[in-house]
Design a protein around this motif. Structure first.
Motif, PDB file in Angstrom:
ATOM      1  N   PHE A 114       0.808  -1.221   0.000  1.00 53.56           N
ATOM      2  CA  PHE A 114       0.000   0.000   0.000  1.00 53.56           C
ATOM      3  C   PHE A 114       0.842   1.272   0.000  1.00 53.56           C
ATOM      4  N   ASP A 158       0.218   4.114  -2.360  1.00 50.22           N
ATOM      5  CA  ASP A 158      -1.095   3.834  -2.962  1.00 50.22           C
ATOM      6  C   ASP A 158      -2.127   3.729  -1.828  1.00 50.22           C
ATOM      7  N   SER A 177      -5.991   3.152  -2.065  1.00 50.12           N
ATOM      8  CA  SER A 177      -6.589   1.840  -2.355  1.00 50.12           C
ATOM      9  C   SER A 177      -7.076   1.136  -1.087  1.00 50.12           C
ATOM     10  N   SER A 209     -10.576   1.029  -1.551  1.00 47.89           N
ATOM     11  CA  SER A 209     -11.049   0.413  -2.796  1.00 47.89           C
ATOM     12  C   SER A 209     -12.217  -0.537  -2.519  1.00 47.89           C
TER      13      SER A 209
END
Lengths: 142, 248
Positions: B71, B74, B77, B80
């Motif tokens: 992660f 990112d 996400s 997500s």
């Protein structure tokens, strides 16, 4: 299709290179089926490009297979002009690869190990980069 | 296989949708059962939904804890909607803890609560098998039997449908009303586990092997046998206690 051998295909890329899956035997492959009109495909394409940049030096192969039977070349080119990618984009004009992989919805992504076996399938998207990293690490460690 | 339901311009993933409907129906059935047995239906519903929400959050947190480096850079996400970023075991553990804490807080015996939740589990089970059928996961071995269905290179045992039919029979059996004072706390839940693990242990032998195989058995089958024998033993103990209690 998980745990089954990935069906072989031979398709031509946008730059007119002919690529067969069987040519990549011994290397892990991430196969992403997409189309330009599909919003989740658009949303996840940058993550595939980032993964390609991160794993570009490894044995991992990332391939985008465009469902060209349901798409058009001008639309594909416009899509890739907006979201440029460096990995190969194959054109499935007759839908043979899409049919062989039983792709029911777009995007669908297949994770194929070195032995050519499908280890995971993700139907729908967008797939985040974190998930691609995890899958790529697993495929490379096998 | 029908992984996506297309309703007009909408494309909905079938498997999570079926699970959500199963969850809602199961919760409704459990509320009705609670009302019949003089328990608080709102509390039962609250426990189920807290366990669901806590389970999903727990599954995501557990997944992140197991793969923190994935992660980096990112972080968005984490939010997500992709179900592949869930750790089912972590989620299940968190759900069990939530159920236990809520039961203790409301001074409910865990065994009695599990009995109240049987209609929920009994409805959720067929929803799980139907969602597996929709997504094409857990397919059967190749067969020449006339009811084999065409999947991945030939006719295969429709294992998901065997499990679906078995779970519907268990759902029917679990909906048979018991008279008051007929059984001790936990016996209804244990009966449900006995039937469910029993049909799983049998029908999973027709499934295409996934993961490890020990002594010729699939791991899931061995786990089912453990649950089957454990629940049978515990229910037998409950029945013995009941007989002794009645004799006194």
């Amino acid at each position: 299709m998980e745990n089954f051998l990935a069906p072989d295909f031979t398709l031509t890329s946008l730059d007119e290179t002919v690529i067969s899956l069987s040519d990549l035997q011994g290397r892990p492959v991430i196969l992403n089926f997409w189309a330009s009109w599909c919003p989740p495909c658009r949303a996840e394409m940058p993550a595939f490009q980032d993964a390609w940049l991160e794993f570009g030096d490894s044995e991992l192969v990332i391939i985008g297979v465009n469902a060209t039977r349901q798409d058009s070349l001008p639309e594909i080119n416009a899509f890739l002009a907006a979201i440029p990618v460096n990995f190969p984009i194959l054109l499935d004009f007759d839908g043979s690869a899409t049919a062989a992989y039983r792709v029911h919805s777009l995007p669908t992504t297949y994770f194929i190990n070195r032995s050519g076996v499908i280890t995971d399938i993700i139907i729908g998207g967008p797939i985040p980069l974190s998930l691609l990293r995890i899958q790529a690490d697993q495929l490379l460690q096998e | 296989m029908f992984p996506v339901l297309s309703i007009g311009p909408l494309s909905l993933p079938a498997a999570p949708l079926i699970l959500l409907i199963g969850f809602w129906l199961g919760s409704t059935f459990a509320e009705r059962k609670a009302k019949r047995s003089g328990k608080d239906p709102e509390l039962i519903s609250k426990i189920i939904w807290y366990a669901l929400i806590g389970g999903i959050l727990g599954a995501r947190l557990s997944f992140i804890a197991r793969n923190p480096s994935a992660f980096q850079g990112d972080w968005k996400s984490i939010f997500s909607l992709n179900q592949a970023l869930l750790d089912p075991v972590g989620g299940l553990l968190i759900s069990v803890v939530i159920v236990y804490l809520l039961a203790s807080r409301n001074r409910l015996s865990v065994l009695s609560l599990l009995d109240e939740l049987v209609p929920f589990f009994a409805v959720l089970a067929p929803a799980i098998y139907l969602s597996n059928f929709a997504s094409g996961s857990g397919i059967g071995l190749l067969t020449e039997l006339p009811w084999g269905i065409e999947q991945y290179g030939g006719p295969r045992h429709p294992v998901q449908l065997y499990l679906l039919i078995s779970s519907l029979i268990v759902l029917y059996l679990s909906s048979v009303r018991q008279g008051p004072g007929q059984a001790r706390d936990g016996s209804r839940f244990l009966a449900f586990v006995i039937f469910t693990s029993g049909y799983l242990a049998f029908f999973l032998s027709f499934q295409e092997p996934q993961g490890a195989i020990l002594w010729g058995f699939r791991t899931k089958q061995i786990i089912s046998w453990v649950f089957f024998s454990g629940s049978l033993y515990l229910r037998n103990q409950l029945t013995k206690d009941e007989v002794q209690h009645a004799a006194i």
